[in-house]
Design a protein around this motif. Structure first.
Motif, PDB file in Angstrom:
ATOM      1  N   CYS A  38      77.870  70.579 -37.104  1.00 14.28           N
ATOM      2  CA  CYS A  38      76.864  71.481 -37.655  1.00 14.28           C
ATOM      3  C   CYS A  38      75.676  71.521 -36.687  1.00 14.28           C
ATOM      4  O   CYS A  38      74.716  70.753 -36.822  1.00 14.28           O
ATOM      5  CB  CYS A  38      76.417  71.027 -39.046  1.00 14.28           C
ATOM      6  SG  CYS A  38      77.770  71.003 -40.241  1.00 14.28           S
ATOM      7  N   PRO A  39      75.761  72.404 -35.694  1.00 13.83           N
ATOM      8  CA  PRO A  39      74.652  72.524 -34.734  1.00 13.83           C
ATOM      9  C   PRO A  39      73.575  73.444 -35.313  1.00 13.83           C
ATOM     10  O   PRO A  39      73.781  74.032 -36.374  1.00 13.83           O
ATOM     11  CB  PRO A  39      75.342  73.182 -33.529  1.00 13.83           C
ATOM     12  CG  PRO A  39      76.400  74.040 -34.144  1.00 13.83           C
ATOM     13  CD  PRO A  39      76.866  73.334 -35.392  1.00 13.83           C
ATOM     14  N   PRO A  40      72.448  73.614 -34.612  1.00 14.82           N
ATOM     15  CA  PRO A  40      71.474  74.607 -35.085  1.00 14.82           C
ATOM     16  C   PRO A  40      72.099  76.014 -35.067  1.00 14.82           C
ATOM     17  O   PRO A  40      73.083  76.235 -34.343  1.00 14.82           O
ATOM     18  CB  PRO A  40      70.327  74.507 -34.076  1.00 14.82           C
ATOM     19  CG  PRO A  40      70.674  73.445 -33.113  1.00 14.82           C
ATOM     20  CD  PRO A  40      72.020  72.910 -33.416  1.00 14.82           C
ATOM     21  N   TYR A  41      71.523  76.942 -35.814  1.00 14.28           N
ATOM     22  CA  TYR A  41      72.072  78.314 -35.895  1.00 14.28           C
ATOM     23  C   TYR A  41      72.327  78.907 -34.507  1.00 14.28           C
ATOM     24  O   TYR A  41      73.305  79.609 -34.293  1.00 14.28           O
ATOM     25  CB  TYR A  41      71.093  79.244 -36.611  1.00 14.28           C
ATOM     26  CG  TYR A  41      70.855  78.934 -38.070  1.00 14.28           C
ATOM     27  CD1 TYR A  41      71.910  78.800 -38.960  1.00 14.28           C
ATOM     28  CD2 TYR A  41      69.548  78.805 -38.560  1.00 14.28           C
ATOM     29  CE1 TYR A  41      71.680  78.533 -40.303  1.00 14.28           C
ATOM     30  CE2 TYR A  41      69.311  78.544 -39.900  1.00 14.28           C
ATOM     31  CZ  TYR A  41      70.373  78.404 -40.770  1.00 14.28           C
ATOM     32  OH  TYR A  41      70.148  78.147 -42.091  1.00 14.28           O
ATOM     33  N   THR A  42      71.393  78.613 -33.574  1.00 14.79           N
ATOM     34  CA  THR A  42      71.458  79.234 -32.238  1.00 14.79           C
ATOM     35  C   THR A  42      72.738  78.872 -31.482  1.00 14.79           C
ATOM     36  O   THR A  42      73.106  79.561 -30.536  1.00 14.79           O
ATOM     37  CB  THR A  42      70.262  78.768 -31.389  1.00 14.79           C
ATOM     38  OG1 THR A  42      70.202  77.324 -31.483  1.00 14.79           O
ATOM     39  CG2 THR A  42      68.949  79.369 -31.880  1.00 14.79           C
ATOM     40  N   ILE A  58      83.327  74.253 -37.386  1.00 13.58           N
ATOM     41  CA  ILE A  58      81.880  74.368 -37.172  1.00 13.58           C
ATOM     42  C   ILE A  58      81.193  74.811 -38.464  1.00 13.58           C
ATOM     43  O   ILE A  58      81.754  75.600 -39.233  1.00 13.58           O
ATOM     44  CB  ILE A  58      81.580  75.389 -36.039  1.00 13.58           C
ATOM     45  CG1 ILE A  58      82.362  75.028 -34.764  1.00 13.58           C
ATOM     46  CG2 ILE A  58      80.075  75.479 -35.761  1.00 13.58           C
ATOM     47  CD1 ILE A  58      82.088  73.646 -34.181  1.00 13.58           C
ATOM     48  N   GLY A  59      80.002  74.289 -38.674  1.00 16.86           N
ATOM     49  CA  GLY A  59      79.233  74.668 -39.857  1.00 16.86           C
ATOM     50  C   GLY A  59      77.767  74.853 -39.513  1.00 16.86           C
ATOM     51  O   GLY A  59      77.334  74.608 -38.381  1.00 16.86           O
ATOM     52  N   GLY A  85      81.831  82.678 -37.522  1.00 18.67           N
ATOM     53  CA  GLY A  85      83.011  81.804 -37.459  1.00 18.67           C
ATOM     54  C   GLY A  85      82.754  80.440 -38.071  1.00 18.67           C
ATOM     55  O   GLY A  85      83.593  79.550 -37.983  1.00 18.67           O
ATOM     56  N   GLY A  86      81.582  80.267 -38.690  1.00 22.34           N
ATOM     57  CA  GLY A  86      81.286  78.996 -39.361  1.00 22.34           C
ATOM     58  C   GLY A  86      82.146  78.848 -40.607  1.00 22.34           C
ATOM     59  O   GLY A  86      82.461  79.836 -41.280  1.00 22.34           O
ATOM     60  N   LYS A  87      82.557  77.616 -40.892  1.00 28.10           N
ATOM     61  CA  LYS A  87      83.409  77.370 -42.073  1.00 28.10           C
ATOM     62  C   LYS A  87      82.712  76.465 -43.086  1.00 28.10           C
ATOM     63  O   LYS A  87      83.172  76.346 -44.215  1.00 28.10           O
ATOM     64  CB  LYS A  87      84.717  76.662 -41.650  1.00 28.10           C
ATOM     65  CG  LYS A  87      85.542  77.433 -40.637  1.00 28.10           C
ATOM     66  CD  LYS A  87      86.482  78.392 -41.336  1.00 28.10           C
ATOM     67  CE  LYS A  87      87.444  79.057 -40.373  1.00 28.10           C
ATOM     68  NZ  LYS A  87      87.201  80.479 -40.197  1.00 28.10           N
TER      69      LYS A  87
END
Ligand code: PEP
Length: 244
Positions: A38-42, A58-59, A85-87
């Motif tokens: 779970c990285p930052p939105y960027t 990825i989240g 593409g985040g799940k």
């Protein structure tokens, strides 16, 4: 076993290269670990692209209460996370709870589930709650109000028990307290007949030194890892030590 990396407000576009070793490890590891970043939105899109031929998912670290779009400057919706593409999405992390009461957290979970994202709901007591013997009260309230009126999408909601006093401090709960609190969370989920199959993770200062002791607690389904997850060697070390 889940190993969820919460990168908080860390990472640059070059950080994508730091996934190389973890991607290789994820293809060979015996543990069959479920690894989620779970990285930052960027960085969501570049992390999704980088991991597309691996089992790593990825989240995001939060989302707005609205399902799709709206005039909410600076906000990101579940739909946008899915579009990238985040799940998964972390909801209710203690570092975001100052702006989020349980009602708002409940709406965020609903918006995420409506978009078919998997939710990682963080709950945990502050040090003052622990000192006043209010841990159970806090956990029950956060769980029941956070999950109120939601459809029973058991496997879509993961609970992360994160005592606030343990996050980033190097201090972890005693084995006994941790066992007890995880058991309490499972009981609440059982009694409320909701999310009885949800996985329950522990989060707070997990590192290569304490992972073996944490693995002895048999009712934990994995870990939400902050600081130690931003260094790939340390993150892999934690996963390796969890099997040996
Ligand atoms: C977290 O932020 O969810 C967390 C567990 O952080 P840390 O591992 O750094 O304590």
């Amino acid at each position: 076993m889940y190993f969820i990396a919460n990168w908080k407000m860390f990472g640059s576009i070059k950080s994508v290269n730091s996934l190389n070793k973890v991607i290789s490890y994820s293809k060979t590891n015996k543990l069959k670990a479920k690894i989620i970043y779970c990285p930052p939105y960027t960085l969501i899109k570049s992390f999704v692209d980088k991991t597309k031929n691996s089992n790593i998912k990825i989240g995001a670290q939060d989302c707005h209460t609205q399902i799709k779009y709206g005039p909410f400057t600076g906000a990101i919706s579940s739909k946008m996370i899915k579009d990238l593409g985040g799940k998964f999405v972390i909801i209710g992390h203690s570092e975001t709870r100052a702006e989020n009461d349980n009602k708002k957290i409940n709406l965020k979970i609903k918006s995420a589930l409506d978009e078919k994202l998997n939710v990682i709901l963080c709950i945990g007591e502050k040090l003052i709650d622990k000192r006043k013997n209010k841990t159970k009260y806090v956990l029950k309230k956060q769980l029941l109000e956070g999950l109120k009126n939601l459809k029973n999408l058991n496997k879509k909601v993961i609970i992360a028990y994160e005592p606030v006093w343990s996050i980033g401090t190097g201090i972890i709960p005693s084995e006994n307290d941790l066992k007890k609190n995880i058991r309490f969370i499972r009981n609440i989920l059982k009694i409320s007949k909701k999310f009885t199959k949800s996985k329950i993770l522990y989060g707070g200062s997990v590192n290569p030194k304490n992972i073996k002791n944490l693995m002895r607690i048999d009712n934990i389904d994995g870990f939400l890892i902050g600081g130690s997850s931003t260094n790939e060697k340390i993150f892999i070390d934690i996963m390796k030590k969890s099997i040996n």
